[in-house]
Design a protein around this motif. Structure first.
Motif, short mmCIF file in Angstrom:
data_model
loop_
_atom_site.label_atom_id
_atom_site.label_comp_id
_atom_site.label_asym_id
_atom_site.label_seq_id
_atom_site.Cartn_x
_atom_site.Cartn_y
_atom_site.Cartn_z
N GLY A 7 -8.75 10.12 -0.99
CA GLY A 7 -9.83 9.15 -0.87
C GLY A 7 -10.11 8.45 -2.19
N LEU A 8 -10.04 9.20 -3.29
CA LEU A 8 -10.28 8.60 -4.60
C LEU A 8 -9.18 7.61 -4.96
N ALA A 9 -7.93 7.94 -4.63
CA ALA A 9 -6.82 7.05 -4.97
C ALA A 9 -6.97 5.68 -4.33
N PHE A 10 -7.52 5.65 -3.11
CA PHE A 10 -7.67 4.39 -2.38
C PHE A 10 -9.10 3.87 -2.39
N ALA A 19 -1.53 8.05 3.79
CA ALA A 19 -2.69 7.16 3.81
C ALA A 19 -2.25 5.71 3.62
N GLY A 20 -1.33 5.47 2.68
CA GLY A 20 -0.86 4.11 2.46
C GLY A 20 -0.07 3.58 3.65
N ALA A 21 0.83 4.40 4.19
CA ALA A 21 1.66 3.95 5.31
C ALA A 21 0.82 3.71 6.57
N ASN A 67 0.83 -1.21 0.00
CA ASN A 67 0.00 0.00 0.00
C ASN A 67 0.86 1.25 0.00
N ALA A 68 1.96 1.23 0.74
CA ALA A 68 2.84 2.40 0.80
C ALA A 68 3.49 2.66 -0.56
#
Length: 420
Positions: free
Chosen positions: A232-235, A367-369, A43-44
Motif C-alpha cells: 500500500g505504501l509503494a502505491f 498490485a501493479g498488474a 504500473n507493472a
C-alpha cells in the motif's frame, strides 16, 4: 574497552545506518511520479522495481548474508553491504531505461541484505530478553525515518531532480561504511555469541528449528502478511495523486511527515510497550501484536472509501504507517527469543526472504498488474481496489499472531552478554 560495552551507542549507530538504507531503498517511491514519467514505466514495471527485483536479490542474499553474519564479523559484513548498495544507489541516478534501473536496484538490494540479519543478531546479543523488543523497536525506527525522509527529500529537492539526489546519497553511504571496517566482532570466543555452521549445515539446522516451533512459524507468517501494508505504501502516492487529486510534491511532503511521525511512534510503542505488556498480557508479545491489528486494521480499510477532504482518510493513512512498524519490535522479540543464538542472523535472513518474496515482490508486482488490468477494463479507481485488498491481509496477520500467542514463552536459555 570493547565497543560492545556500550549497547546504547551501538543501537544508535545501527539506527543511523538503517535510516540511510531506507532512504536509499525508498527514494524510488518519493520520486515515483517523476521516475515513471522519465523512464516511461507502466504500473507493472514500477511494481517490479519496488517489489520483484528485491526478491531476486535482497530476499536470497538476506539468507546468505545471515549465514555469514552467524559465522564471521557482523560489522564487516555490514560494511561490505553498505559499500555495495551506496555505489549502486549512485548508479540508479544514471539509469535511462527500465532495464538499467532494474539492474541498479538489484544490486542496491544485494547490499542492503547484509544489514538487518547482522544487526538483529547483534542487538539480541547485547540486550536482555526484557529489553530486546524495545531495542528492536528503536532499530526499526530506521524504516519510518528512512521512508519519511525519502519522501521529504523528494518533495524538497524536486527541482534538483531525482538523478542528482541518488548520486549524493551514494557518496554519503560510502562515508558511513568506512568506520565499520575498524570494529572487530569476534565469534565463538568467551562471552561472545557462538559461531554458526557453514552455509548448508546452517540452513539445515535453521529449518529444523523452524519445523519444531509452531510459535516461530505463526509469528513469521503473521509478520510476513502484515508487510502487505508496504505494498500500500509503494502505491500510496500514485493512488493519492491519480485517484484523489493531490499535488505530487505536496502529498510527498505530507506522506513523508506522517510516515516519520506515526512510523516512529509505532516503532516505539510496539517495542517499549510490547516489552511491558509481554510481562502482563496473555500471549506476551504475540498477544500484544494481535491487539494492535484489531485497533488499526478497521481504520485502514475505512480510509479507502472516503473522499480526499475527509479526516478519516488521514486517520487511515496514519494507522497504515503505525501498524507495520509497531509489529517489528515484538515480532522479532518472539522470533529471536525462540531461536538459538548461533542461528539468529540466519533466521532473520529467512524471515526477510519470506517478506520479500510474499509481500514485497509478489505483492507489489500483483498490485501493479491487477491495477493495470482494472484500468484497462474501465475501472475509475483501480488502485483503491488493490490497496483495499492489501489492507485485508493485515486482518489475516492478526489471526496468526493469536496462534503464536498460544505457544510457549520465550526461551530462557538465550542469555545476552549485556543486560542494559
Amino acid at each position: 574497552m570493547s565497543w560492545k560495552s556500550n549497547p546504547r551507542a551501538v543501537l544508535i549507530a545501527l539506527l543511523v545506518i538503517h535510516i540511510l538504507a531506507h532512504i536509499d531503498r525508498n527514494m524510488v517511491l518519493g520520486f515515483s511520479p517523476q521516475i515513471t514519467r522519465d523512464l516511461a514505466l507502466s504500473n507493472a514495471q514500477y511494481g517490479f522495481l519496488t517489489g520483484a527485483v528485491w526478491v531476486l536479490s535482497f530476499g536470497v542474499m538476506a539468507l546468505f548474508m545471515g549465514t555469514l553474519a552467524d559465522r564471521f564479523s557482523r560489522t564487516r559484513v555490514m560494511a561490505a553491504g553498505i559499500l555495495v548498495w551506496s555505489a549502486c544507489t549512485a548508479a540508479s541516478g544514471m539509469a535511462h531505461s527500465f532495464e538499467q534501473m532494474a539492474l541498479a536496484r538489484f544490486f542496491v538490494a544485494s547490499g542492503e541484505a547484509a544489514l538487518v540479519p547482522a544487526a538483529v543478531s547483534l542487538l539480541a546479543e547485547l540486550f536482555s530478553a526484557e529489553r530486546r523488543g524495545g531495542a528492536m523497536g528503536v532499530f526499526f525506527m530506521g524504516i519510518p525515518l528512512g521512508i519519511g525522509l525519502s519522501f521529504l527529500l523528494a518533495g524538497s529537492f524536486e527541482s534538483q531532480g531525482w538523478r542528482s539526489t541518488f548520486t549524493a546519497l551514494g557518496v554519503a553511504g560510502v562515508m558511513v561504511a568506512l568506520p565499520l571496517v575498524l570494529l572487530r566482532d569476534h565469534r565463538g570466543t568467551k562471552d561472545e555469541a557462538p559461531r554458526g555452521a557453514p552455509f548448508r549445515q546452517q540452513v539445515r539446522n535453521v529449518f529444523a528449528v523452524l519445523r519444531s516451533s509452531r510459535t516461530i512459524q505463526a509469528a513469521i507468517a503473521g509478520f510476513v502478511l502484515a508487510h502487505m501494508a508496504f505494498v500500500g505504501l509503494a502505491f500510496m502516492q500514485l493512488w493519492l495523486v491519480r485517484e484523489r487529486g493531490f499535488d505530487p510534491g505536496q502529498i510527498a511532503r505530507q506522506i513523508g511527515g506522517l510516515q516519520i511521525l506515526f512510523g516512529v511512534l509505532g516503532s516505539l510503542v510496539g517495542g517499549v510497550l510490547g516489552d511491558r505488556f509481554a510481562r502482563r498480557m496473555a500471549g506476551g508479545h504475540a498477544g500484544f501484536m494481535a491487539t494492535l491489528v484489531v485497533l488499526c486494521a478497521p481504520l485502514m480499510i475505512a480510509s479507502r472509501f472516503v473522499p480526499a477532504g475527509s479526516p478519516l482518510l488521514y486517520v487511515g493513512l496514519c494507522a497504515s504507517f503505525f501498524l507495520p512498524l509497531a509489529l517489528y519490535g515484538p515480532a522479532l522479540a518472539v522470533i529471536q527469543g525462540h531461536t538459538p543464538a548461533q542461528m539468529r542472523s540466519t533466521v532473520t535472513g529467512v524471515t526477510m526472504l519470506l517478506i520479500n518474496v510474499v509481500a514485497i515482490a509478489i505483492g507489489n508486482l500483483a498490485a501493479g498488474a491487477v491495477s493495470d488490468r482494472l484500468a484497462a477494463g474501465g475501472s475509475t479507481s483501480p488502485l483503491t481496489t488493490v490497496l483495499l485488498a492489501t489492507d485485508v491481509f493485515s486482518v489475516i496477520a492478526g489471526v496468526f499472531f493469536i496462534l503464536a500467542a498460544r505457544g510457549p514463552k520465550v526461551m530462557g536459555a538465550q542469555t545476552p552478554i549485556a543486560a542494559h
